[in-house]
Design a protein around this motif. Structure first.
Motif, PDB file in Angstrom:
ATOM      1  N   HIS A  82      43.214  48.005  39.393  1.00 23.91           N
ATOM      2  CA  HIS A  82      44.311  47.081  39.067  1.00 23.91           C
ATOM      3  C   HIS A  82      44.190  45.803  39.907  1.00 23.91           C
ATOM      4  CE1 HIS A  82      48.271  45.717  37.827  1.00 23.91           C
ATOM      5  NE2 HIS A  82      48.503  45.440  39.099  1.00 23.91           N
ATOM      6  N   LEU A  83      43.925  45.963  41.204  1.00 23.68           N
ATOM      7  CA  LEU A  83      43.769  44.797  42.087  1.00 23.68           C
ATOM      8  C   LEU A  83      42.582  43.948  41.649  1.00 23.68           C
ATOM      9  CD1 LEU A  83      44.478  46.415  45.566  1.00 23.68           C
ATOM     10  CD2 LEU A  83      45.785  44.544  44.520  1.00 23.68           C
ATOM     11  N   ARG A  84      41.488  44.600  41.287  1.00 23.83           N
ATOM     12  CA  ARG A  84      40.310  43.871  40.807  1.00 23.83           C
ATOM     13  C   ARG A  84      40.641  43.034  39.573  1.00 23.83           C
ATOM     14  NH1 ARG A  84      35.293  47.695  41.599  1.00 23.83           N
ATOM     15  NH2 ARG A  84      34.512  46.672  43.455  1.00 23.83           N
ATOM     16  N   ALA A  85      41.315  43.644  38.614  1.00 18.30           N
ATOM     17  CA  ALA A  85      41.655  42.940  37.376  1.00 18.30           C
ATOM     18  C   ALA A  85      42.565  41.745  37.668  1.00 18.30           C
ATOM     19  CB  ALA A  85      42.323  43.903  36.390  1.00 18.30           C
ATOM     20  N   ALA A  89      41.553  37.635  37.264  1.00 14.43           N
ATOM     21  CA  ALA A  89      42.336  36.666  36.487  1.00 14.43           C
ATOM     22  C   ALA A  89      42.659  35.441  37.342  1.00 14.43           C
ATOM     23  CB  ALA A  89      43.614  37.316  35.961  1.00 14.43           C
ATOM     24  N   VAL A  90      43.047  35.682  38.589  1.00 14.07           N
ATOM     25  CA  VAL A  90      43.350  34.588  39.507  1.00 14.07           C
ATOM     26  C   VAL A  90      42.084  33.770  39.788  1.00 14.07           C
ATOM     27  CG1 VAL A  90      44.040  34.029  41.882  1.00 14.07           C
ATOM     28  CG2 VAL A  90      45.340  35.714  40.569  1.00 14.07           C
ATOM     29  N   PHE A  91      40.966  34.461  40.005  1.00 13.71           N
ATOM     30  CA  PHE A  91      39.679  33.786  40.248  1.00 13.71           C
ATOM     31  C   PHE A  91      39.334  32.858  39.087  1.00 13.71           C
ATOM     32  CE2 PHE A  91      35.045  33.639  39.790  1.00 13.71           C
ATOM     33  CZ  PHE A  91      34.667  33.159  41.035  1.00 13.71           C
ATOM     34  N   ARG A  92      39.484  33.384  37.873  1.00 13.86           N
ATOM     35  CA  ARG A  92      39.180  32.572  36.681  1.00 13.86           C
ATOM     36  C   ARG A  92      40.082  31.340  36.640  1.00 13.86           C
ATOM     37  NH1 ARG A  92      40.912  35.748  32.601  1.00 13.86           N
ATOM     38  NH2 ARG A  92      42.857  34.599  32.731  1.00 13.86           N
ATOM     39  N   ASP A  93      41.390  31.569  36.818  1.00 13.72           N
ATOM     40  CA  ASP A  93      42.340  30.462  36.722  1.00 13.72           C
ATOM     41  C   ASP A  93      42.156  29.435  37.834  1.00 13.72           C
ATOM     42  OD1 ASP A  93      43.325  31.773  34.522  1.00 13.72           O
ATOM     43  OD2 ASP A  93      45.142  32.499  35.509  1.00 13.72           O
ATOM     44  N   GLN A  94      41.987  29.905  39.070  1.00 19.28           N
ATOM     45  CA  GLN A  94      41.949  28.989  40.210  1.00 19.28           C
ATOM     46  C   GLN A  94      40.579  28.367  40.435  1.00 19.28           C
ATOM     47  OE1 GLN A  94      43.457  30.930  43.699  1.00 19.28           O
ATOM     48  NE2 GLN A  94      45.565  30.830  42.993  1.00 19.28           N
ATOM     49  N   HIS A  95      39.516  29.112  40.182  1.00 19.52           N
ATOM     50  CA  HIS A  95      38.187  28.621  40.529  1.00 19.52           C
ATOM     51  C   HIS A  95      37.364  28.194  39.320  1.00 19.52           C
ATOM     52  CE1 HIS A  95      38.910  29.768  44.663  1.00 19.52           C
ATOM     53  NE2 HIS A  95      39.298  30.947  44.235  1.00 19.52           N
TER      54      HIS A  95
END
Length: 123
Positions: A82-85, A89-95
């Protein structure tokens, strides 16, 4: 436990939650194993047990930890995935999105960005 003092961004309770989440992600605390007590974290980070409890309760609300009465807190089954998923999503959005927007601004084709990443990754 991770290293010494907390020095991240945001409120201390959130930093505690982030540090424990990080330790779940990197396998320090596998699923269905106990995490240190509120008092142990408080001593380790030199902060109030109330602040620590607030951070751990955040992870309980998110389903990452669960309590066993009289025994302590444990990592919930599925917590790591769950933490990975969530982090992906945050990685995709922010980076990734920021990277592509900057590339667009500079007139760099996305395929060229991919090549840059492959090149850097192979060094």
């Amino acid at each position: 436990m991770g290293g010494g003092m907390l020095s991240g961004e945001g409120p201390l309770f959130r930093q505690v939650a982030d540090r424990v989440a990080q330790d779940i992600l990197n396998g320090t605390y596998p699923e269905d194993t106990g995490v240190p007590s509120t008092n142990e974290y408080a001593l380790f980070y030199q902060i109030s047990p109330i602040t620590v409890a607030k951070g751990l309760n955040l992870l309980i609300e998110q389903g990452m930890l669960y309590k066993r009465r009289g025994i302590g807190m444990f990592v919930a089954p599925g917590a790591r995935e769950h933490l990975r998923a969530t982090r992906r999503a945050v990685f995709r959005d922010q980076h990734v999105m920021a990277l592509l927007q900057e590339a667009d601004l500079l007139g760099i084709e996305h395929s060229e960005v991919v090549q840059m990443i492959i090149q850097e990754g192979s060094q």
